[in-house]
Design a protein around this motif. Structure first.
Motif, short mmCIF file in Angstrom:
data_model
loop_
_atom_site.label_atom_id
_atom_site.label_comp_id
_atom_site.label_asym_id
_atom_site.label_seq_id
_atom_site.Cartn_x
_atom_site.Cartn_y
_atom_site.Cartn_z
N HIS A 1 0.81 -1.22 0.00
CA HIS A 1 0.00 0.00 0.00
C HIS A 1 0.85 1.28 0.00
N PRO A 2 1.69 1.46 -1.04
CA PRO A 2 2.52 2.66 -1.10
C PRO A 2 1.69 3.91 -1.38
N THR A 3 2.20 5.02 -0.89
CA THR A 3 1.60 6.33 -1.15
C THR A 3 2.61 7.20 -1.87
N LEU A 4 2.18 7.83 -2.95
CA LEU A 4 3.04 8.76 -3.68
C LEU A 4 3.03 10.10 -2.97
N CYS A 5 4.20 10.67 -2.76
CA CYS A 5 4.32 12.01 -2.19
C CYS A 5 4.99 12.91 -3.23
N VAL A 6 4.52 14.13 -3.30
CA VAL A 6 5.12 15.14 -4.18
C VAL A 6 5.39 16.36 -3.32
N GLY A 7 6.61 16.88 -3.44
CA GLY A 7 6.97 18.04 -2.63
C GLY A 7 7.74 19.05 -3.45
N VAL A 8 7.87 20.24 -2.87
CA VAL A 8 8.61 21.31 -3.52
C VAL A 8 9.54 21.96 -2.49
N ARG A 9 10.57 22.60 -3.00
CA ARG A 9 11.45 23.42 -2.17
C ARG A 9 12.00 24.54 -3.03
N ARG A 10 12.37 25.61 -2.38
CA ARG A 10 12.93 26.76 -3.09
C ARG A 10 14.44 26.56 -3.22
N ARG A 11 14.92 26.76 -4.45
CA ARG A 11 16.36 26.74 -4.73
C ARG A 11 16.68 28.00 -5.50
N ALA A 12 17.47 28.85 -4.86
CA ALA A 12 17.82 30.15 -5.45
C ALA A 12 16.52 30.87 -5.84
N GLU A 13 16.30 31.08 -7.12
CA GLU A 13 15.09 31.78 -7.57
C GLU A 13 14.06 30.84 -8.18
N ASP A 14 14.30 29.54 -8.08
CA ASP A 14 13.40 28.56 -8.68
C ASP A 14 12.76 27.68 -7.62
N LEU A 15 11.73 26.97 -8.05
CA LEU A 15 11.16 25.91 -7.23
C LEU A 15 11.63 24.59 -7.80
N ASP A 16 11.97 23.68 -6.92
CA ASP A 16 12.41 22.35 -7.30
C ASP A 16 11.36 21.37 -6.78
N ALA A 17 10.95 20.43 -7.60
CA ALA A 17 9.95 19.43 -7.20
C ALA A 17 10.58 18.06 -7.13
N HIS A 18 10.00 17.21 -6.29
CA HIS A 18 10.49 15.84 -6.14
C HIS A 18 9.32 14.93 -5.81
N ALA A 19 9.37 13.70 -6.30
CA ALA A 19 8.34 12.69 -6.00
C ALA A 19 9.02 11.50 -5.35
N TRP A 20 8.35 10.91 -4.37
CA TRP A 20 8.88 9.74 -3.68
C TRP A 20 7.73 8.93 -3.11
N LEU A 21 8.04 7.76 -2.61
CA LEU A 21 7.04 6.88 -2.01
C LEU A 21 7.17 6.87 -0.50
N VAL A 22 6.05 6.59 0.15
CA VAL A 22 6.04 6.25 1.56
C VAL A 22 5.36 4.89 1.66
N VAL A 23 6.04 3.96 2.31
CA VAL A 23 5.51 2.61 2.49
C VAL A 23 5.69 2.25 3.96
N GLY A 24 4.59 2.04 4.64
CA GLY A 24 4.66 1.67 6.06
C GLY A 24 5.44 2.66 6.90
N GLY A 25 5.32 3.93 6.59
CA GLY A 25 6.04 4.97 7.33
C GLY A 25 7.46 5.21 6.87
#
Length: 133
Positions: free
Chosen positions: A94-118
């Motif tokens: 039962h994996p869950t997809l996570c999508v997040g963002v962070r600020r890098r200099a003047e841009d936004l950077d996005a990343h996707a990862w899984l969470v499985v059982g915490g």
């Protein structure tokens, strides 16, 4: 020469990566997630399903198979594609997809990862603000 179990994981990863690519070209992300057996980004379902424990050995084998598949295939490689492929291979957990963002200099950077059982399937040093729907 890879062992028979490693070869089986690799072949499953190749087939799943091809399916992920086709789905991403035809459907929106929530529908892609549902088709692959991965919970889409957003709040967790209540109550959370009881899932078997994902062993470190199984996690490593699945991650290695996905990495090899994307190195060998002439497909676009991204964290989203890898997370969806890995999630589909581990759908019984039962994996869950996570999508997040962070600020890098003047841009936004996005990343996707899984969470499985915490367990988060991302490098520990990446600090992203999780996007919630």
């Amino acid at each position: 020469m890879p062992s028979l179990p490693e070869l089986a994981w690799f072949l499953r990863a190749v087939a799943t990566a091809i399916r992920v690519e086709a789905l991403l070209r035809m459907r929106d992300l929530p529908r892609v997630c549902r088709a692959l057996g991965v919970a889409p980004p957003g709040p967790s379902p209540n109550p959370l399903p009881t899932v078997p424990t994902l062993t470190p050995q199984l996690r490593a084998r699945a991650e290695q198979a996905v990495g090899r598949a994307y190195r060998k295939l002439p497909l676009p490689d991204s964290c989203l594609r890898r997370a969806l492929t890995l999630g589909s291979l581990l759908r019984e957990y039962h994996p869950t997809l996570c999508v997040g963002v962070r600020r890098r200099a003047e841009d936004l950077d996005a990343h996707a990862w899984l969470v499985v059982g915490g367990q988060e399937f991302k490098p520990q040093d990446l600090n992203y603000a999780v996007l919630r729907s």
